[in-house]
Each structure stands twice: as C-alpha cells, then as structure tokens.
Design a protein around this motif. Structure first.
Motif, PDB file in Angstrom:
ATOM      1  N   UNK A  64       0.786  -1.198  -0.115  1.00  0.00           N
ATOM      2  CA  UNK A  64       0.027  -0.049   0.048  1.00  0.00           C
ATOM      3  C   UNK A  64       0.690   1.248   0.056  1.00  0.00           C
ATOM      4  N   UNK A  65       0.180   2.460   0.309  1.00  0.00           N
ATOM      5  CA  UNK A  65       0.825   3.635   0.354  1.00  0.00           C
ATOM      6  C   UNK A  65       0.848   4.166   1.754  1.00  0.00           C
ATOM      7  N   UNK A  66       1.880   4.954   1.738  1.00  0.00           N
ATOM      8  CA  UNK A  66       2.316   5.455   3.256  1.00  0.00           C
ATOM      9  C   UNK A  66       0.934   5.700   4.073  1.00  0.00           C
ATOM     10  N   UNK A  67       1.149   5.277   5.217  1.00  0.00           N
ATOM     11  CA  UNK A  67       2.282   5.061   6.104  1.00  0.00           C
ATOM     12  C   UNK A  67       2.609   3.371   5.851  1.00  0.00           C
ATOM     13  N   UNK A  68       1.933   2.751   4.963  1.00  0.00           N
ATOM     14  CA  UNK A  68       2.348   1.314   4.374  1.00  0.00           C
ATOM     15  C   UNK A  68       2.132   0.167   5.545  1.00  0.00           C
ATOM     16  N   UNK A  69       1.652   0.598   6.706  1.00  0.00           N
ATOM     17  CA  UNK A  69       1.231  -0.279   7.618  1.00  0.00           C
ATOM     18  C   UNK A  69       0.224   0.282   8.422  1.00  0.00           C
ATOM     19  N   UNK A  70      -0.860  -0.577   9.061  1.00  0.00           N
ATOM     20  CA  UNK A  70      -1.991  -0.131   9.748  1.00  0.00           C
ATOM     21  C   UNK A  70      -1.788  -0.621  11.312  1.00  0.00           C
ATOM     22  N   UNK A  71      -1.785   0.204  12.246  1.00  0.00           N
ATOM     23  CA  UNK A  71      -1.569  -0.121  13.514  1.00  0.00           C
ATOM     24  C   UNK A  71      -2.894  -1.034  14.052  1.00  0.00           C
ATOM     25  N   UNK A  72      -2.639  -1.914  14.794  1.00  0.00           N
ATOM     26  CA  UNK A  72      -3.621  -2.660  15.171  1.00  0.00           C
ATOM     27  C   UNK A  72      -4.436  -1.679  16.578  1.00  0.00           C
ATOM     28  N   UNK A  73      -4.044  -0.745  16.952  1.00  0.00           N
ATOM     29  CA  UNK A  73      -4.677   0.083  17.777  1.00  0.00           C
ATOM     30  C   UNK A  73      -4.234   1.433  17.590  1.00  0.00           C
ATOM     31  N   UNK A 117      -4.942   4.193  18.953  1.00  0.00           N
ATOM     32  CA  UNK A 117      -4.987   5.189  20.232  1.00  0.00           C
ATOM     33  C   UNK A 117      -5.412   6.507  19.797  1.00  0.00           C
ATOM     34  N   UNK A 118      -6.184   6.593  18.676  1.00  0.00           N
ATOM     35  CA  UNK A 118      -6.533   8.031  18.187  1.00  0.00           C
ATOM     36  C   UNK A 118      -5.514   8.914  17.472  1.00  0.00           C
ATOM     37  N   UNK A 119      -4.321   8.146  17.498  1.00  0.00           N
ATOM     38  CA  UNK A 119      -3.452   8.915  16.401  1.00  0.00           C
ATOM     39  C   UNK A 119      -3.561   9.031  15.095  1.00  0.00           C
ATOM     40  N   UNK A 120      -3.359  10.104  14.451  1.00  0.00           N
ATOM     41  CA  UNK A 120      -3.333  10.225  12.826  1.00  0.00           C
ATOM     42  C   UNK A 120      -2.070   9.734  12.463  1.00  0.00           C
ATOM     43  N   UNK A 121      -1.945   8.690  12.152  1.00  0.00           N
ATOM     44  CA  UNK A 121      -0.622   8.280  11.691  1.00  0.00           C
ATOM     45  C   UNK A 121      -0.307   8.477  10.243  1.00  0.00           C
ATOM     46  N   UNK A 122       0.978   8.941   9.891  1.00  0.00           N
ATOM     47  CA  UNK A 122       1.452   9.410   8.759  1.00  0.00           C
ATOM     48  C   UNK A 122       2.611   8.770   8.093  1.00  0.00           C
ATOM     49  N   UNK A 123       3.353   8.232   9.140  1.00  0.00           N
ATOM     50  CA  UNK A 123       4.658   7.517   8.765  1.00  0.00           C
ATOM     51  C   UNK A 123       4.673   6.215   9.646  1.00  0.00           C
TER      52      UNK A 123
END
Length: 145
Positions: free
Chosen positions: A110-119, A121-127
């Motif tokens: 996939x595209x960045x961030x390339x991984x999906x966290x299992x949780x 915790x409300x973060x907007x993950x971009x990397x």
C-alpha cells in the motif's frame, strides 16, 4: 518546447526557508550522492568540496536540513545516525547485522504509512518506520564459506 529545469540545490534550500551557504549546498549534495552516510563521511565529502568545516557545523546543518524535510535521518538500534536524501516516500530499510550495510526497500503493502496499527489510540498516523534485519548477500556468503 523545453521541459522545465529541476530546481537547483540552492533553490531547494531557499524554498525550505534556509539560508544558502556553500557548506549547506555541499552537504545536501554529499548526502544525496552518498548511501546512508554517517556524519564523519558527510563531513569528509563536504570538506572535499568546500574545504574546512567543523564537525559541529555539519551536525547543525544536518539538523536544519532534516527539520526542513530535505534530508532523512535514520538510526538503526546499535548504529550511529545515518542520513539520506530520499525523503517524502515513507520507504523502509534493510540492515545487515554483520557489516552494517543499509539499503532502501519500498513499502511492502500500500501507500504511506504502509502499515496499519492494530490500535492507533486516536493517532493520525502518517509514517511507519520499518527496519528489516538480516545478513546481506556478501556476509551471508562469507558465513557459509
């Protein structure tokens, strides 16, 4: 019709809001032409281009370039910081446990961030930063020989 020229290193520094100096131009070009260089190797490359520069000035310039997003700092555990010019694409790295060689590897899925966290915790993950550890082909061959 001619295609537009890519921006010069000086233009990139200006565009990032940084003052253009011979040392910064040389440093950015050294990092981009190198391969996951450490600070000492970068300082040596800059000195070849512009003459004397203190190690402290190299650290300060690297910090400014990293903050501006022109350079990426990676620091595999147990290894000194290294710098690269490949920025903005959230790629990952392969690190050899024996010789310390570092290589780029594109995102696995996939595209960045390339991984999906299992949780998240409300973060907007971009990397996501992934380091794959193992033996490079040379060290693997040497070990089996």
């Amino acid at each position: 019709m001619t295609s537009p020229q890519p921006p010069s290193t000086a233009d990139e520094l200006r565009g990032a809001g940084l003052r253009v100096t011979a040392a910064r131009v040389a440093l950015l070009e050294t990092v981009r032409q190198g391969d996951h260089l450490g600070v000492e190797a970068i300082a040596s490359g800059v000195r070849e281009r512009v003459g004397h520069i203190s190690l402290q000035a190299v650290y300060e310039a690297l910090h400014a370039l990293t903050t501006a997003g022109l350079v990426r700092r990676i620091e595999p555990p147990g290894s000194p910081a290294r710098f690269e010019g490949r920025v903005g694409d959230n790629h990952h790295h392969l690190v050899c446990r024996s010789c310390g060689a570092v290589f780029d590897v594109d995102c696995a899925v996939g595209h960045a961030p390339c991984l999906t966290a299992s949780d998240d915790r409300g973060f907007a993950i971009d990397e996501a930063e992934v380091i794959y550890w193992g033996l490079c082909p040379d060290c693997s061959t040497a070990r089996t020989a």
